[in-house]
Design a protein around this motif. Sequence first.
Motif, mmCIF file in Angstrom:
data_model
loop_
_atom_site.group_PDB
_atom_site.id
_atom_site.type_symbol
_atom_site.label_atom_id
_atom_site.label_comp_id
_atom_site.label_asym_id
_atom_site.label_seq_id
_atom_site.Cartn_x
_atom_site.Cartn_y
_atom_site.Cartn_z
ATOM 1 N N GLN A 91 35.837 43.313 41.942
ATOM 2 C CA GLN A 91 36.851 42.275 42.048
ATOM 3 C C GLN A 91 36.252 40.990 42.624
ATOM 4 N N LEU A 92 36.765 39.854 42.148
ATOM 5 C CA LEU A 92 36.345 38.556 42.653
ATOM 6 C C LEU A 92 37.312 38.118 43.745
ATOM 7 N N LEU A 93 36.783 37.686 44.869
ATOM 8 C CA LEU A 93 37.599 37.169 45.955
ATOM 9 C C LEU A 93 37.965 35.725 45.630
ATOM 10 N N ILE A 94 39.232 35.343 45.798
ATOM 11 C CA ILE A 94 39.670 33.978 45.495
ATOM 12 C C ILE A 94 40.627 33.487 46.572
ATOM 13 N N TYR A 95 40.423 32.229 47.000
ATOM 14 C CA TYR A 95 41.339 31.622 47.960
ATOM 15 C C TYR A 95 41.180 30.115 47.952
#
Length: 154
Positions: A91-95
Amino acid sequence: CSESCQKSDWIAHKSQCKLTQSEYKRIVLEQPPANVTNFNWVRGTADTGRARRPVSMRRHCVVKIQVPLDNMNQSNTLTRVFKQRYSAPGQLLIYDREKLINGFIPSSDSNYYDIVNAIEKEGVGKVKGYFYAIVDGDNKLRINIASIQPPEDF
């Protein structure tokens, strides 16, 4: 350019606007557990002190997307436990800066590999990239994955 500039020469701007809008792709955003508002992969710390704020209006922002760091911090127990409980492999972390957008992009998302390729090609250290994003009024996220942005300080 400004709104007045666009209106005065809409014929020229219309095609550019359509091209730019076509670069924004709808992204699947999976949320971490409700009590986790921020997680620092490097330090292995979870912030559970703030309530997550909903994004309830259309807004434009820059988001940071980070590829999985599966080979880092293997000795950090908290990091391993958090990954096992809250994120699937890959999973790619996004914020965004304010953490109004905060979650994961699953590997099943149709734009996943385009994002990973952009980050590996033009991202910071081949592990993170900054992208323009739009949150629609219905809380759906679209990201301009065709154009990676300069690094930000968040």
